[in-house]
Design a protein around this motif. Structure first.
Motif, PDB file in Angstrom:
ATOM      1  N   MET A   1      27.080  40.217  64.633  1.00 16.57           N
ATOM      2  CA  MET A   1      27.549  40.931  65.821  1.00 16.57           C
ATOM      3  C   MET A   1      26.816  42.265  65.943  1.00 16.57           C
ATOM      4  N   ALA A   2      26.454  42.632  67.149  1.00 15.95           N
ATOM      5  CA  ALA A   2      25.722  43.878  67.375  1.00 15.95           C
ATOM      6  C   ALA A   2      26.669  45.067  67.300  1.00 15.95           C
ATOM      7  N   LYS A   3      26.160  46.143  66.721  1.00 18.31           N
ATOM      8  CA  LYS A   3      26.921  47.387  66.610  1.00 18.31           C
ATOM      9  C   LYS A   3      26.148  48.493  67.317  1.00 18.31           C
ATOM     10  N   SER A   4      26.876  49.380  67.958  1.00 15.14           N
ATOM     11  CA  SER A   4      26.275  50.538  68.603  1.00 15.14           C
ATOM     12  C   SER A   4      26.366  51.725  67.647  1.00 15.14           C
ATOM     13  N   ILE A   5      25.247  52.410  67.474  1.00 17.11           N
ATOM     14  CA  ILE A   5      25.157  53.541  66.554  1.00 17.11           C
ATOM     15  C   ILE A   5      24.899  54.809  67.363  1.00 17.11           C
ATOM     16  N   TYR A   6      25.713  55.839  67.129  1.00 17.18           N
ATOM     17  CA  TYR A   6      25.501  57.149  67.753  1.00 17.18           C
ATOM     18  C   TYR A   6      24.484  57.915  66.924  1.00 17.18           C
ATOM     19  N   VAL A   7      23.483  58.493  67.595  1.00 17.75           N
ATOM     20  CA  VAL A   7      22.468  59.309  66.926  1.00 17.75           C
ATOM     21  C   VAL A   7      22.486  60.673  67.608  1.00 17.75           C
ATOM     22  N   GLY A   8      22.951  61.690  66.878  1.00 17.27           N
ATOM     23  CA  GLY A   8      23.073  63.025  67.459  1.00 17.27           C
ATOM     24  C   GLY A   8      22.130  64.014  66.812  1.00 17.27           C
ATOM     25  N   ASN A   9      21.959  65.149  67.488  1.00 16.81           N
ATOM     26  CA  ASN A   9      21.109  66.251  67.036  1.00 16.81           C
ATOM     27  C   ASN A   9      19.630  65.853  67.010  1.00 16.81           C
ATOM     28  N   LEU A  10      19.252  64.992  67.949  1.00 16.26           N
ATOM     29  CA  LEU A  10      17.836  64.614  68.077  1.00 16.26           C
ATOM     30  C   LEU A  10      17.044  65.777  68.642  1.00 16.26           C
ATOM     31  N   PRO A  11      15.771  65.906  68.250  1.00 16.81           N
ATOM     32  CA  PRO A  11      14.932  66.917  68.905  1.00 16.81           C
ATOM     33  C   PRO A  11      14.762  66.557  70.385  1.00 16.81           C
ATOM     34  N   TRP A  12      14.640  67.566  71.241  1.00 18.22           N
ATOM     35  CA  TRP A  12      14.537  67.317  72.686  1.00 18.22           C
ATOM     36  C   TRP A  12      13.316  66.457  73.003  1.00 18.22           C
ATOM     37  N   SER A  13      12.295  66.540  72.155  1.00 18.00           N
ATOM     38  CA  SER A  13      11.037  65.844  72.415  1.00 18.00           C
ATOM     39  C   SER A  13      11.055  64.380  71.958  1.00 18.00           C
ATOM     40  N   ALA A  14      12.123  63.937  71.314  1.00 16.10           N
ATOM     41  CA  ALA A  14      12.172  62.568  70.771  1.00 16.10           C
ATOM     42  C   ALA A  14      12.070  61.539  71.893  1.00 16.10           C
ATOM     43  N   THR A  15      11.316  60.465  71.629  1.00 14.77           N
ATOM     44  CA  THR A  15      11.198  59.367  72.588  1.00 14.77           C
ATOM     45  C   THR A  15      11.967  58.160  72.069  1.00 14.77           C
ATOM     46  N   GLU A  16      12.256  57.222  72.971  1.00 13.05           N
ATOM     47  CA  GLU A  16      12.956  56.003  72.550  1.00 13.05           C
ATOM     48  C   GLU A  16      12.116  55.248  71.522  1.00 13.05           C
ATOM     49  N   GLU A  17      10.803  55.263  71.694  1.00 12.55           N
ATOM     50  CA  GLU A  17       9.916  54.575  70.753  1.00 12.55           C
ATOM     51  C   GLU A  17       9.999  55.201  69.360  1.00 12.55           C
ATOM     52  N   GLN A  18      10.030  56.534  69.274  1.00  6.08           N
ATOM     53  CA  GLN A  18      10.134  57.209  67.975  1.00  6.08           C
ATOM     54  C   GLN A  18      11.457  56.864  67.291  1.00  6.08           C
ATOM     55  N   VAL A  19      12.537  56.839  68.053  1.00  9.71           N
ATOM     56  CA  VAL A  19      13.842  56.521  67.488  1.00  9.71           C
ATOM     57  C   VAL A  19      13.858  55.060  67.031  1.00  9.71           C
ATOM     58  N   GLN A  20      13.270  54.169  67.816  1.00  7.45           N
ATOM     59  CA  GLN A  20      13.200  52.761  67.410  1.00  7.45           C
ATOM     60  C   GLN A  20      12.419  52.623  66.103  1.00  7.45           C
ATOM     61  N   ASN A  21      11.304  53.349  65.982  1.00  8.16           N
ATOM     62  CA  ASN A  21      10.497  53.300  64.754  1.00  8.16           C
ATOM     63  C   ASN A  21      11.268  53.861  63.559  1.00  8.16           C
ATOM     64  N   LEU A  22      12.133  54.842  63.793  1.00  3.88           N
ATOM     65  CA  LEU A  22      12.948  55.430  62.730  1.00  3.88           C
ATOM     66  C   LEU A  22      13.938  54.401  62.172  1.00  3.88           C
ATOM     67  N   PHE A  23      14.528  53.597  63.059  1.00  3.95           N
ATOM     68  CA  PHE A  23      15.556  52.632  62.652  1.00  3.95           C
ATOM     69  C   PHE A  23      14.982  51.287  62.218  1.00  3.95           C
ATOM     70  N   ALA A  24      13.765  50.954  62.646  1.00  3.66           N
ATOM     71  CA  ALA A  24      13.173  49.633  62.403  1.00  3.66           C
ATOM     72  C   ALA A  24      13.126  49.202  60.934  1.00  3.66           C
ATOM     73  N   PRO A  25      12.873  50.114  59.968  1.00  2.00           N
ATOM     74  CA  PRO A  25      12.826  49.655  58.570  1.00  2.00           C
ATOM     75  C   PRO A  25      14.139  49.043  58.063  1.00  2.00           C
ATOM     76  N   TYR A  26      15.247  49.284  58.767  1.00  2.00           N
ATOM     77  CA  TYR A  26      16.560  48.806  58.311  1.00  2.00           C
ATOM     78  C   TYR A  26      16.954  47.483  58.947  1.00  2.00           C
ATOM     79  N   GLY A  27      16.193  47.030  59.948  1.00  2.00           N
ATOM     80  CA  GLY A  27      16.497  45.757  60.611  1.00  2.00           C
ATOM     81  C   GLY A  27      16.059  45.795  62.059  1.00  2.00           C
ATOM     82  N   ALA A  28      16.296  44.689  62.749  1.00  3.99           N
ATOM     83  CA  ALA A  28      15.877  44.570  64.149  1.00  3.99           C
ATOM     84  C   ALA A  28      16.679  45.526  65.032  1.00  3.99           C
TER      85      ALA A  28
END
Length: 87
Positions: A1-28
Motif C-alpha cells: 500500500m502506498a504511503k504519503s510522506i511529509y517532507v518539511g524544511n526543504l531549501p527553497w531551491s529544491a526541485t521535485e527531481e532532487q527530492v525524488q533522487n533523495l528518496f530513490a535509494p530507499y525504494g520506488a
C-alpha cells in the motif's frame, strides 16, 4: 500500500527531481509534490513524497533530521488534512 510522506524544511531551491533522487535509494518513488505559495508561486519549503509502505518507513527512518541543501529535513508520515472550516 502506498504511503504519503511529509517532507518539511526543504531549501527553497529544491526541485521535485532532487527530492525524488533523495528518496530513490530507499525504494520506488511513486510521486513527488512540492507545495508552492498560491499568491507568489514560490516554494513554501515543504512537500509530499509517495512510496510503497516498507520503503516509506525506511526512508522516514533514514532521512528525518538529515541535512539537505544546508537545511535539516523533517520527514514523517503525512497526516490526513483536517477539513477546513468554510466561511
Amino acid at each position: 500500500m502506498a504511503k504519503s510522506i511529509y517532507v518539511g524544511n526543504l531549501p527553497w531551491s529544491a526541485t521535485e527531481e532532487q527530492v525524488q533522487n533523495l528518496f530513490a535509494p530507499y525504494g520506488a518513488v511513486l510521486s513527488v509534490k512540492l507545495v508552492n505559495d498560491r499568491e507568489t508561486g514560490r516554494a513554501r519549503g515543504f512537500g509530499f513524497v509517495e512510496m510503497e509502505d516498507p520503503a516509506a518507513a525506511a526512508a522516514i527512518e533514514a532521512l528525518d533530521n538529515t541535512s539537505f541543501g544546508g537545511r535539516t529535513l523533517r520527514v514523517n508520515e503525512a497526516k490526513p488534512r483536517a477539513p477546513r472550516p468554510r466561511y
